[in-house]
Design a protein around this motif. Structure first.
Motif, mmCIF file in Angstrom:
data_model
loop_
_atom_site.group_PDB
_atom_site.id
_atom_site.type_symbol
_atom_site.label_atom_id
_atom_site.label_comp_id
_atom_site.label_asym_id
_atom_site.label_seq_id
_atom_site.Cartn_x
_atom_site.Cartn_y
_atom_site.Cartn_z
ATOM 1 N N VAL A 62 5.930 8.806 -7.761
ATOM 2 C CA VAL A 62 6.741 7.613 -7.484
ATOM 3 C C VAL A 62 7.929 7.557 -8.441
ATOM 4 O O VAL A 62 9.070 7.311 -8.030
ATOM 5 C CB VAL A 62 5.894 6.321 -7.575
ATOM 6 C CG1 VAL A 62 6.776 5.077 -7.543
ATOM 7 C CG2 VAL A 62 4.881 6.287 -6.451
ATOM 8 N N ARG A 65 10.460 10.086 -7.435
ATOM 9 C CA ARG A 65 11.171 9.667 -6.225
ATOM 10 C C ARG A 65 12.289 8.685 -6.570
ATOM 11 O O ARG A 65 13.326 8.652 -5.923
ATOM 12 C CB ARG A 65 10.177 9.063 -5.237
ATOM 13 C CG ARG A 65 10.706 8.879 -3.869
ATOM 14 C CD ARG A 65 9.662 8.544 -2.800
ATOM 15 N NE ARG A 65 8.628 7.614 -3.202
ATOM 16 C CZ ARG A 65 7.327 7.935 -3.314
ATOM 17 N NH1 ARG A 65 6.932 9.174 -3.088
ATOM 18 N NH2 ARG A 65 6.448 7.029 -3.658
ATOM 19 N N HIS A 66 12.074 7.891 -7.616
ATOM 20 C CA HIS A 66 13.101 6.941 -8.056
ATOM 21 C C HIS A 66 14.066 7.567 -9.058
ATOM 22 O O HIS A 66 15.013 6.913 -9.494
ATOM 23 C CB HIS A 66 12.445 5.700 -8.669
ATOM 24 C CG HIS A 66 11.841 4.791 -7.645
ATOM 25 N ND1 HIS A 66 12.578 3.895 -6.923
ATOM 26 C CD2 HIS A 66 10.564 4.662 -7.198
ATOM 27 C CE1 HIS A 66 11.795 3.241 -6.089
ATOM 28 N NE2 HIS A 66 10.565 3.698 -6.227
ATOM 29 N N SER A 83 8.224 -4.044 -8.938
ATOM 30 C CA SER A 83 8.383 -3.383 -7.649
ATOM 31 C C SER A 83 7.830 -1.957 -7.689
ATOM 32 O O SER A 83 7.115 -1.529 -6.777
ATOM 33 C CB SER A 83 9.859 -3.371 -7.257
ATOM 34 O OG SER A 83 10.056 -2.602 -6.118
ATOM 35 N N ILE A 84 8.158 -1.239 -8.751
ATOM 36 C CA ILE A 84 7.679 0.138 -8.882
ATOM 37 C C ILE A 84 6.168 0.145 -9.104
ATOM 38 O O ILE A 84 5.461 1.002 -8.565
ATOM 39 C CB ILE A 84 8.435 0.879 -10.001
ATOM 40 C CG1 ILE A 84 9.874 1.119 -9.539
ATOM 41 C CG2 ILE A 84 7.748 2.187 -10.359
ATOM 42 C CD1 ILE A 84 10.754 1.837 -10.520
ATOM 43 N N GLU A 87 4.532 -0.122 -5.822
ATOM 44 C CA GLU A 87 4.623 1.156 -5.102
ATOM 45 C C GLU A 87 3.635 2.173 -5.668
ATOM 46 O O GLU A 87 3.004 2.917 -4.918
ATOM 47 C CB GLU A 87 6.057 1.684 -5.213
ATOM 48 C CG GLU A 87 6.351 2.815 -4.269
ATOM 49 C CD GLU A 87 7.814 3.224 -4.299
ATOM 50 O OE1 GLU A 87 8.072 4.385 -3.931
ATOM 51 O OE2 GLU A 87 8.672 2.413 -4.681
ATOM 52 N N GLU A 90 0.150 1.273 -4.439
ATOM 53 C CA GLU A 90 -0.021 1.694 -3.044
ATOM 54 C C GLU A 90 -0.233 3.211 -2.950
ATOM 55 O O GLU A 90 -1.072 3.673 -2.183
ATOM 56 C CB GLU A 90 1.183 1.261 -2.209
ATOM 57 C CG GLU A 90 1.075 1.605 -0.750
ATOM 58 C CD GLU A 90 -0.105 0.945 -0.053
ATOM 59 O OE1 GLU A 90 -0.658 1.574 0.877
ATOM 60 O OE2 GLU A 90 -0.487 -0.170 -0.432
ATOM 61 N N ALA A 91 0.511 3.970 -3.734
ATOM 62 C CA ALA A 91 0.365 5.428 -3.726
ATOM 63 C C ALA A 91 -1.014 5.840 -4.234
ATOM 64 O O ALA A 91 -1.646 6.748 -3.677
ATOM 65 C CB ALA A 91 1.455 6.077 -4.578
#
Length: 109
Positions: A62, A65-66, A83-84, A87, A90-91
């Motif tokens: 993640v 990806r950012h 926010s991260i 994410e 969720e990952a």
């Protein structure tokens, strides 16, 4: 009859426009000074990656990806970090759910 091809390989010409990693390596291969350290570094990187938990790998993916690393993540403001974090959670959830559904390592034979 003896055929020797070893000497001819040193005169190997790369195709025009080739920019791969071997282009800048000195002739002689892994026995040269740089070859052994490249192999050692690759093995160390592989061992470090294998030692990570699935959650750590998901977090790293993640962040990558950012386009940030751990220092960049620490420098983010609270809302961006939240926010991260969502994410990442969720990952991790997707990864652990997939591993359970596939049976984890028990399916490997």
């Amino acid at each position: 009859m003896t055929i020797s091809i070893g000497g001819g390989l040193r005169n190997f010409a790369y195709p025009a426009g080739y920019t791969g990693p071997a282009r800048n390596r000195p002739a002689g291969g892994a026995g040269e000074a740089g070859g052994a350290s490249d192999l050692t570094r690759a093995i160390d990187d592989l061992m470090a990656e294998a030692a990570k938990t699935p959650a750590e790998r998901a977090r790293d993916a993640v962040l990558k990806r950012h386009g940030i690393d751990a220092k960049g993540y620490a420098a983010l403001d609270a809302s961006a970090r939240k926010s991260i974090d969502a994410e990442i959670a969720e990952a991790v959830k997707r990864t652990t759910t997939r591993d359970r559904a596939e049976g984890g390592f028990s399916r490997m034979a």
